[in-house]
Design a protein around this motif. Sequence first.
Motif, mmCIF file in Angstrom:
data_model
loop_
_atom_site.group_PDB
_atom_site.id
_atom_site.type_symbol
_atom_site.label_atom_id
_atom_site.label_comp_id
_atom_site.label_asym_id
_atom_site.label_seq_id
_atom_site.Cartn_x
_atom_site.Cartn_y
_atom_site.Cartn_z
ATOM 1 N N GLU A 65 -20.425 4.020 -15.448
ATOM 2 C CA GLU A 65 -21.100 3.224 -14.422
ATOM 3 C C GLU A 65 -22.596 3.506 -14.301
ATOM 4 O O GLU A 65 -23.058 4.187 -13.398
ATOM 5 C CB GLU A 65 -20.429 3.429 -13.057
ATOM 6 C CG GLU A 65 -18.980 3.002 -13.080
ATOM 7 C CD GLU A 65 -18.405 2.777 -11.704
ATOM 8 O OE1 GLU A 65 -18.968 3.303 -10.741
ATOM 9 O OE2 GLU A 65 -17.404 2.065 -11.604
ATOM 10 N N ASN B 223 -19.676 -0.416 -14.987
ATOM 11 C CA ASN B 223 -19.312 -1.323 -13.896
ATOM 12 C C ASN B 223 -20.261 -2.504 -13.925
ATOM 13 O O ASN B 223 -21.062 -2.712 -13.023
ATOM 14 C CB ASN B 223 -19.314 -0.626 -12.533
ATOM 15 C CG ASN B 223 -20.657 -0.046 -12.161
ATOM 16 O OD1 ASN B 223 -21.416 0.352 -13.034
ATOM 17 N ND2 ASN B 223 -20.958 0.010 -10.868
ATOM 18 N N ASN C 9 -15.117 -1.111 -15.486
ATOM 19 C CA ASN C 9 -14.482 -0.740 -14.227
ATOM 20 C C ASN C 9 -14.498 -1.981 -13.344
ATOM 21 O O ASN C 9 -15.575 -2.503 -13.017
ATOM 22 C CB ASN C 9 -15.242 0.395 -13.543
ATOM 23 C CG ASN C 9 -15.200 1.680 -14.359
ATOM 24 O OD1 ASN C 9 -14.485 1.774 -15.350
ATOM 25 N ND2 ASN C 9 -15.964 2.663 -13.943
ATOM 26 N N TYR D 210 -13.507 -3.828 -9.929
ATOM 27 C CA TYR D 210 -13.074 -3.703 -8.538
ATOM 28 C C TYR D 210 -13.277 -5.003 -7.769
ATOM 29 O O TYR D 210 -12.421 -5.437 -7.018
ATOM 30 C CB TYR D 210 -13.845 -2.577 -7.834
ATOM 31 C CG TYR D 210 -13.440 -1.187 -8.293
ATOM 32 C CD1 TYR D 210 -12.349 -0.549 -7.729
ATOM 33 C CD2 TYR D 210 -14.161 -0.518 -9.277
ATOM 34 C CE1 TYR D 210 -11.959 0.720 -8.138
ATOM 35 C CE2 TYR D 210 -13.778 0.753 -9.691
ATOM 36 C CZ TYR D 210 -12.680 1.361 -9.117
ATOM 37 O OH TYR D 210 -12.300 2.615 -9.526
#
Length: 453
Positions: A170, A228, A298, A300
């Motif tokens: 990230e 990310n 990643n 989310y």
Amino acid sequence: PAGGIGGDAGAFPADFQWGCATAAYQIEGGVKEDGRGATNWDVFSHTPGKVARGDTGDVACDSYHRYAEDIGLLKALGVKAYRFSVAWSRIFPEGKGKPNAKGLDYYNRLIDGLLAAGITPHMTLFHWDLPAALPGGWQNRDTALAFADYAGFMAGKVSDRVKHFMTVNELRCFTDLSYMTGGKAPGLKLPMGEVNQVRHHGVLAHGLGVQAIRAHARPGTQVGLADNATIFVPALETPEHIDAVKRAVREENAMFLTAIMEGRYIDSYLAAQGKDAPKVQAGDMAAIGSPLDFVSVNIYTGNTVRADVTKPGGYEILPHLPQSPRMASPWLYVTPEVMYWGLRTIHELWQPKALYVSENGCSADDPVAADGKVYDADRVMYLRNYLTHLQRATREGLPVKGYFLWSLMDNFEWEDGYTKLFGIHHVDFATQKRTPKMSADWYRELIRTNRLV
Ligand code: PNW
């Protein structure tokens, strides 16, 4: 047969790699043991006012001592892969110089234990815990060079057994959120010119790290990163909005994933930054653009994007609203479609050889029931929805090879301390007892059947 009653609409590919993810500072504890050097997060968490309730990672889940039990949790889940990170300062207590054999021994024990349990290790080399002895942290270009030396050293030592390396985790979090908005260590709020230089050192560390790993690793080693990337969902599934999403992803990640995949900073980024653009040395962009074996994301959350027909190439990022659903972390808006669209957009923009979801999961405020178990129905709902869209990605043939659920167990959630818990195992931090939550039971069943039901 695909779809229909009794069909196989929910199935995943037979060789799909189900896994769980963790990170060193969030689970290990043992911060002074066996010669581990101090990190930026030790300093930050011990600075009053920086982390909720004054929580620290001093003990965390005590995985430095309990790793064998944690391998047991993974084995009981039936996962095929485990993503963990190495604490750079256990290997090089000062960030560079003389390696510390006892620190390396820990990861050798962990790797060997995973392999004995039939679990494939995926190693992240930097998940934010930066050796405090490195002067200036990521403001200093030398940190990128030190990272490459450490990455090459690790590849030489473990690539006989570890075949998947992620350089950094990230980029946006350890650059912007650490040096621009300052919620994460070291907690600085620098002017944009200096922030862009920090970003450049971050992608440079990745690129030099890739080169160093390739120079020292056994043949067949796979190298990528866990990013990310900022990803989006199209307002409607029509060509104009899908194109707008692609433009948005390329632009919004110009200083990170776009630079890595294209080996250059795109013109719109350089123009927008003007005199604040990063200072780049000869060879930097070639290193940053080093070919990768895979890209891990990643996943989310993500906003919706619509095409803005009032300007050529225009797009608008629609904001989340106060009533938009979210999990316990205020930033974690529930947007299951971004699982599919994030992977598809990255695939269409840059065609990486393979894709992984290196993290997905959620915080939920789940009470412990009278029987000692956590019935985290909200987490199961969240996971089921996101995985429906992951299944669409595999069904449509996107080269997604695996998925790592964040996280194996409740752990130190950075500036939120232990107030936001992402685990599918509950951890009683007083006794270190781990107990599967309902979501762990659900995940075990998903892995066993390899399909959503
Ligand atoms: C990731 N956001 O952090 C990290 O890789 C993990 O270490 C962390 O525990 C996990 O996700 C849960 O937070 C993120 O603001 C932090 O969108 C912030 C964001 C996303 C991911």
